[in-house]
Design an enzyme around this catalytic site. Structure first.
Site, PDB file in Angstrom:
ATOM      1  N   THR A 132       0.827  -1.208   0.000  1.00  0.00           N
ATOM      2  CA  THR A 132       0.000   0.000   0.000  1.00  0.00           C
ATOM      3  C   THR A 132       0.861   1.258   0.000  1.00  0.00           C
ATOM      4  O   THR A 132       2.027   1.226   0.426  1.00  0.00           O
ATOM      5  CB  THR A 132      -0.895  -0.017   1.264  1.00  0.00           C
ATOM      6  OG1 THR A 132      -1.454   1.272   1.476  1.00  0.00           O
ATOM      7  CG2 THR A 132      -0.098  -0.362   2.521  1.00  0.00           C
ATOM      8  N   ASP A 133       0.270   2.359  -0.421  1.00  0.00           N
ATOM      9  CA  ASP A 133       0.985   3.642  -0.341  1.00  0.00           C
ATOM     10  C   ASP A 133       1.036   4.162   1.103  1.00  0.00           C
ATOM     11  O   ASP A 133       1.768   5.098   1.409  1.00  0.00           O
ATOM     12  CB  ASP A 133       0.338   4.699  -1.254  1.00  0.00           C
ATOM     13  CG  ASP A 133      -1.120   5.005  -0.916  1.00  0.00           C
ATOM     14  OD1 ASP A 133      -1.700   4.331  -0.025  1.00  0.00           O
ATOM     15  OD2 ASP A 133      -1.690   5.913  -1.546  1.00  0.00           O
ATOM     16  N   GLU A 134       0.258   3.524   2.004  1.00  0.00           N
ATOM     17  CA  GLU A 134       0.191   4.032   3.386  1.00  0.00           C
ATOM     18  C   GLU A 134       1.517   3.849   4.128  1.00  0.00           C
ATOM     19  O   GLU A 134       1.746   4.484   5.150  1.00  0.00           O
ATOM     20  CB  GLU A 134      -0.984   3.384   4.139  1.00  0.00           C
ATOM     21  CG  GLU A 134      -2.286   3.611   3.395  1.00  0.00           C
ATOM     22  CD  GLU A 134      -3.550   3.281   4.176  1.00  0.00           C
ATOM     23  OE1 GLU A 134      -3.522   3.288   5.404  1.00  0.00           O
ATOM     24  OE2 GLU A 134      -4.569   3.027   3.512  1.00  0.00           O
ATOM     25  N   TYR A 157      -1.859  -0.603  10.970  1.00  0.00           N
ATOM     26  CA  TYR A 157      -1.976  -1.262   9.658  1.00  0.00           C
ATOM     27  C   TYR A 157      -0.764  -0.935   8.790  1.00  0.00           C
ATOM     28  O   TYR A 157      -0.089  -1.834   8.278  1.00  0.00           O
ATOM     29  CB  TYR A 157      -3.263  -0.813   8.943  1.00  0.00           C
ATOM     30  CG  TYR A 157      -3.281  -1.147   7.462  1.00  0.00           C
ATOM     31  CD1 TYR A 157      -3.268  -2.464   7.023  1.00  0.00           C
ATOM     32  CD2 TYR A 157      -3.282  -0.130   6.493  1.00  0.00           C
ATOM     33  CE1 TYR A 157      -3.273  -2.772   5.661  1.00  0.00           C
ATOM     34  CE2 TYR A 157      -3.285  -0.424   5.138  1.00  0.00           C
ATOM     35  CZ  TYR A 157      -3.279  -1.745   4.726  1.00  0.00           C
ATOM     36  OH  TYR A 157      -3.262  -2.051   3.379  1.00  0.00           O
ATOM     37  N   LYS A 161       2.281  -3.328   7.314  1.00  0.00           N
ATOM     38  CA  LYS A 161       2.567  -3.482   5.883  1.00  0.00           C
ATOM     39  C   LYS A 161       3.999  -3.041   5.572  1.00  0.00           C
ATOM     40  O   LYS A 161       4.692  -3.669   4.774  1.00  0.00           O
ATOM     41  CB  LYS A 161       1.570  -2.677   5.031  1.00  0.00           C
ATOM     42  CG  LYS A 161       0.152  -3.204   5.022  1.00  0.00           C
ATOM     43  CD  LYS A 161      -0.006  -4.595   4.428  1.00  0.00           C
ATOM     44  CE  LYS A 161       0.177  -4.645   2.924  1.00  0.00           C
ATOM     45  NZ  LYS A 161      -0.170  -5.991   2.376  1.00  0.00           N
TER      46      LYS A 161
HETATM   47  P1  NAD Z   1      -9.497  -7.504   2.159  1.00  0.00           P
HETATM   48  O1  NAD Z   1      -9.500  -7.238   3.623  1.00  0.00           O
HETATM   49  O2  NAD Z   1     -10.716  -7.227   1.357  1.00  0.00           O
HETATM   50  O3  NAD Z   1      -9.158  -9.053   1.896  1.00  0.00           O
HETATM   51  C1  NAD Z   1      -8.129  -9.707   2.572  1.00  0.00           C
HETATM   52  C2  NAD Z   1      -8.196 -11.180   2.225  1.00  0.00           C
HETATM   53  O4  NAD Z   1      -7.138 -11.838   2.938  1.00  0.00           O
HETATM   54  C3  NAD Z   1      -9.507 -11.850   2.657  1.00  0.00           C
HETATM   55  O5  NAD Z   1      -9.960 -12.732   1.651  1.00  0.00           O
HETATM   56  C4  NAD Z   1      -9.118 -12.621   3.919  1.00  0.00           C
HETATM   57  O6  NAD Z   1      -9.910 -13.784   4.129  1.00  0.00           O
HETATM   58  C5  NAD Z   1      -7.666 -12.968   3.602  1.00  0.00           C
HETATM   59  N1  NAD Z   1      -6.889 -13.201   4.830  1.00  0.00           N
HETATM   60  C6  NAD Z   1      -6.795 -12.380   5.907  1.00  0.00           C
HETATM   61  N2  NAD Z   1      -6.027 -12.940   6.847  1.00  0.00           N
HETATM   62  C7  NAD Z   1      -5.595 -14.130   6.349  1.00  0.00           C
HETATM   63  C8  NAD Z   1      -4.770 -15.166   6.861  1.00  0.00           C
HETATM   64  N3  NAD Z   1      -4.230 -15.093   8.074  1.00  0.00           N
HETATM   65  N4  NAD Z   1      -4.537 -16.239   6.074  1.00  0.00           N
HETATM   66  C9  NAD Z   1      -5.095 -16.336   4.841  1.00  0.00           C
HETATM   67  N5  NAD Z   1      -5.893 -15.391   4.312  1.00  0.00           N
HETATM   68  C10 NAD Z   1      -6.143 -14.293   5.066  1.00  0.00           C
HETATM   69  O7  NAD Z   1      -8.231  -6.732   1.599  1.00  0.00           O
HETATM   70  P2  NAD Z   1      -8.051  -5.962   0.214  1.00  0.00           P
HETATM   71  O8  NAD Z   1      -8.575  -4.607   0.358  1.00  0.00           O
HETATM   72  O9  NAD Z   1      -8.536  -6.823  -0.889  1.00  0.00           O
HETATM   73  O10 NAD Z   1      -6.460  -5.853   0.164  1.00  0.00           O
HETATM   74  C11 NAD Z   1      -5.682  -6.890  -0.395  1.00  0.00           C
HETATM   75  C12 NAD Z   1      -4.215  -6.510  -0.316  1.00  0.00           C
HETATM   76  O11 NAD Z   1      -3.977  -5.301  -1.008  1.00  0.00           O
HETATM   77  C13 NAD Z   1      -3.732  -6.279   1.124  1.00  0.00           C
HETATM   78  O12 NAD Z   1      -2.433  -6.803   1.232  1.00  0.00           O
HETATM   79  C14 NAD Z   1      -3.723  -4.768   1.263  1.00  0.00           C
HETATM   80  O13 NAD Z   1      -2.759  -4.358   2.193  1.00  0.00           O
HETATM   81  C15 NAD Z   1      -3.367  -4.354  -0.140  1.00  0.00           C
HETATM   82  N6  NAD Z   1      -3.861  -3.033  -0.548  1.00  0.00           N
HETATM   83  C16 NAD Z   1      -5.185  -2.700  -0.359  1.00  0.00           C
HETATM   84  C17 NAD Z   1      -5.644  -1.467  -0.792  1.00  0.00           C
HETATM   85  C18 NAD Z   1      -7.090  -1.075  -0.654  1.00  0.00           C
HETATM   86  O14 NAD Z   1      -7.451   0.058  -0.989  1.00  0.00           O
HETATM   87  N7  NAD Z   1      -7.971  -1.941  -0.207  1.00  0.00           N
HETATM   88  C19 NAD Z   1      -4.764  -0.568  -1.405  1.00  0.00           C
HETATM   89  C20 NAD Z   1      -3.429  -0.942  -1.578  1.00  0.00           C
HETATM   90  C21 NAD Z   1      -2.992  -2.187  -1.163  1.00  0.00           C
HETATM   91  P1  TYD Z   2     -10.717   3.946   4.377  1.00  0.00           P
HETATM   92  O1  TYD Z   2     -11.709   3.586   3.324  1.00  0.00           O
HETATM   93  O2  TYD Z   2     -10.806   3.295   5.704  1.00  0.00           O
HETATM   94  O3  TYD Z   2      -9.268   3.743   3.739  1.00  0.00           O
HETATM   95  P2  TYD Z   2      -7.816   4.203   4.319  1.00  0.00           P
HETATM   96  O4  TYD Z   2      -7.946   4.582   5.728  1.00  0.00           O
HETATM   97  O5  TYD Z   2      -7.024   2.960   4.140  1.00  0.00           O
HETATM   98  O6  TYD Z   2      -7.380   5.330   3.442  1.00  0.00           O
HETATM   99  O7  TYD Z   2     -10.803   5.517   4.612  1.00  0.00           O
HETATM  100  C1  TYD Z   2     -10.665   6.423   3.542  1.00  0.00           C
HETATM  101  C2  TYD Z   2     -10.768   7.814   4.119  1.00  0.00           C
HETATM  102  O8  TYD Z   2     -12.102   8.007   4.616  1.00  0.00           O
HETATM  103  C3  TYD Z   2      -9.845   8.045   5.300  1.00  0.00           C
HETATM  104  O9  TYD Z   2      -9.387   9.404   5.276  1.00  0.00           O
HETATM  105  C4  TYD Z   2     -10.735   7.824   6.513  1.00  0.00           C
HETATM  106  C5  TYD Z   2     -12.088   8.305   6.009  1.00  0.00           C
HETATM  107  N1  TYD Z   2     -13.266   7.637   6.616  1.00  0.00           N
HETATM  108  C6  TYD Z   2     -14.313   8.401   7.140  1.00  0.00           C
HETATM  109  O10 TYD Z   2     -14.276   9.642   7.123  1.00  0.00           O
HETATM  110  N2  TYD Z   2     -15.375   7.737   7.675  1.00  0.00           N
HETATM  111  C7  TYD Z   2     -15.462   6.398   7.731  1.00  0.00           C
HETATM  112  O11 TYD Z   2     -16.474   5.854   8.264  1.00  0.00           O
HETATM  113  C8  TYD Z   2     -14.405   5.609   7.165  1.00  0.00           C
HETATM  114  C9  TYD Z   2     -14.431   4.119   7.207  1.00  0.00           C
HETATM  115  C10 TYD Z   2     -13.317   6.281   6.613  1.00  0.00           C
END
Ligand code: NAD
Ligand code: TYD
Length: 349
Positions: A132-134, A157, A161
């Protein structure tokens, strides 16, 4: 070209789109989806491809080193695309240890398993870590994260990461493991679990519930349609340079409050409500501790080297996303029953 790929977290939001991208586009590659189906994992996300001959699901926890090693020994994958993670910042604030276990220990277990079966024969092998970019921390009003930006994570988180990214690079430096890392901005799209801002607001607008905006709502995120992320992962996995990292972003920054207003506008239209109806649901609530002000990705490297750029415009992607949620009411009802209710009560009481 890899012949067998383990994709971890393939039942989750992004993982399911990555699994589909590979299963459909590469019928000659066997895809093994390893996921332990936490609250965020859902096999419904993969219904349309589960019968494909090149797809197999295995329920396994990546923190279980023995089970992971058995899977790697049995299948002998030559590629790993690692997405399994605990992914929600708010949950990491209440339960940091879960994030250490899955995101750090789980990643090291996978690295060990890959190292074990590949021994010193790394020819044609690849371990792609999805991050992630975080990890880069927070930006002020100006500037972008590049691949050279120093790590400065603030939430449990992002700290977990960042740690996993460091372990992945350490395995390259120490053991020569052929790794590649992508750091992506906020994704949105179909199958997004409704704890994150966009799907949470879609769900609440449908049900006429308050739209909780943390702090003053001026926090800024760069949003990318999930399928564009899956395409980027495909490109980097197949054509990226070993040992490199690539930033992936949408060139699409929105302040949370403006984004939620746009969502309200589109949803009023789609639900046949009078313009301005859903905006009245906006409620400013207590801020998230350690809230990062702004994320923005400079995706020049992946664009110049691999020709990737986002293909979906935000308004169009948001419209598709809303339509998906409106057409998948059962999915939404299923994932928001049970545990979700407890989570929601505690988080937004
Ligand atoms: P998500 O929470 O929707 O899905 C996570 C998946 O991992 C689920 O299917 C869960 O069952 C599985 N999982 C969790 N713990 C596990 C374990 N101990 N063993 C096996 N499987 C397990 O997450 P997402 O949003 O799809 O993100 C996927 C990846 O991309 C993550 O690594 C996250 O850090 C990264 N990422 C997410 C975003 C975003 O905006 N959501 C952005 C950049 C990077
Ligand atoms: P989120 O979707 O949780 O992603 P991330 O924290 O990984 O960027 O949140 C996106 C933005 O929205 C973040 O600035 C937090 C804000 N946010 C709210 O204002 N209200 C909410 O209920 C949630 C879940 C997020």
């Amino acid at each position: 070209m890899a012949k067998k790929i383990v994709i971890t977290g393939g039942a989750g939001f992004i993982g399911s789109h990555v699994v589909r991208q590979f299963v459909i586009n590469y019928p000659d590659i066997k895809i093994i989806n390893v996921d332990n189906l936490t609250y965020a994992g859902n096999l419904e996300n993969l219904k349309d491809i589960e019968e494909e001959p090149n797809y197999q699901f295995i329920k396994a926890d990546i923190t279980d080193s023995k089970h992971i090693l058995e899977i790697f020994e049995e299948f002998q994958p030559d590629g790993v695309i690692h997405l399994a993670a605990e992914s929600h910042v708010d949950r990491s604030i209440t339960n940091p240890l879960d994030f250490v276990m899955t995101n750090v220990v789980g990643t090291v277990n996978l690295l060990n398993a890959a190292k074990h079966i590949w021994k010193d024969n790394f020819e044609g092998k690849r371990f792609h870590h999805v991050s992630t970019d975080e990890v880069f921390g927070a930006l002020g009003d100006k500037g972008f994260f590049t691949e050279e930006t120093s790590y400065d994570p603030h939430s449990p988180y992002s700290a977990s990461k960042a740690s996993s990214d460091h372990f992945v690079r350490a395995y390259a430096d120490t053991y020569g493991l052929p790794i590649i890392v992508t750091n992506c901005s906020n994704n949105y799209g179909p199958n997004h679990f409704p704890e994150k801002l966009i799907p949470l607001c879609i769900h609440n607008i449908i049900n006429n519930r308050p739209l909780p905006i943390y702090g003053d709502g001026k926090y800024t995120r760069d949003w990318l349609f999930v399928i564009d992320h899956a395409i980027a992962i495909d490109l980097v996995f197949h054509e990226g340079r070993t040992g490199e990292s690539y930033n992936v972003g949408g060139f699409n920054e929105w302040k949370n409050i403006d984004l939620v207003k746009e969502l309200c506008k589109q949803m009023d239209e789609k639900l046949g409500r009078e313009t301005g109806t859903s905006e009245q649901l906006i409620t400013f609530v207590k801020d998230r501790p350690g809230h990062d002000l702004r994320y923005a990705i400079d995706a020049t490297k992946i664009n110049k080297e691999l020709g990737w750029k986002p293909s979906v415009k935000f308004e169009q992607g948001l419209s598709k996303t809303i339509d998906w949620f409106l057409n998948n009411e059962t999915w939404l009802n299923n994932v928001t029953s049970g545990d979700y209710q407890n989570y929601y009560q505690k988080q937004y009481k």
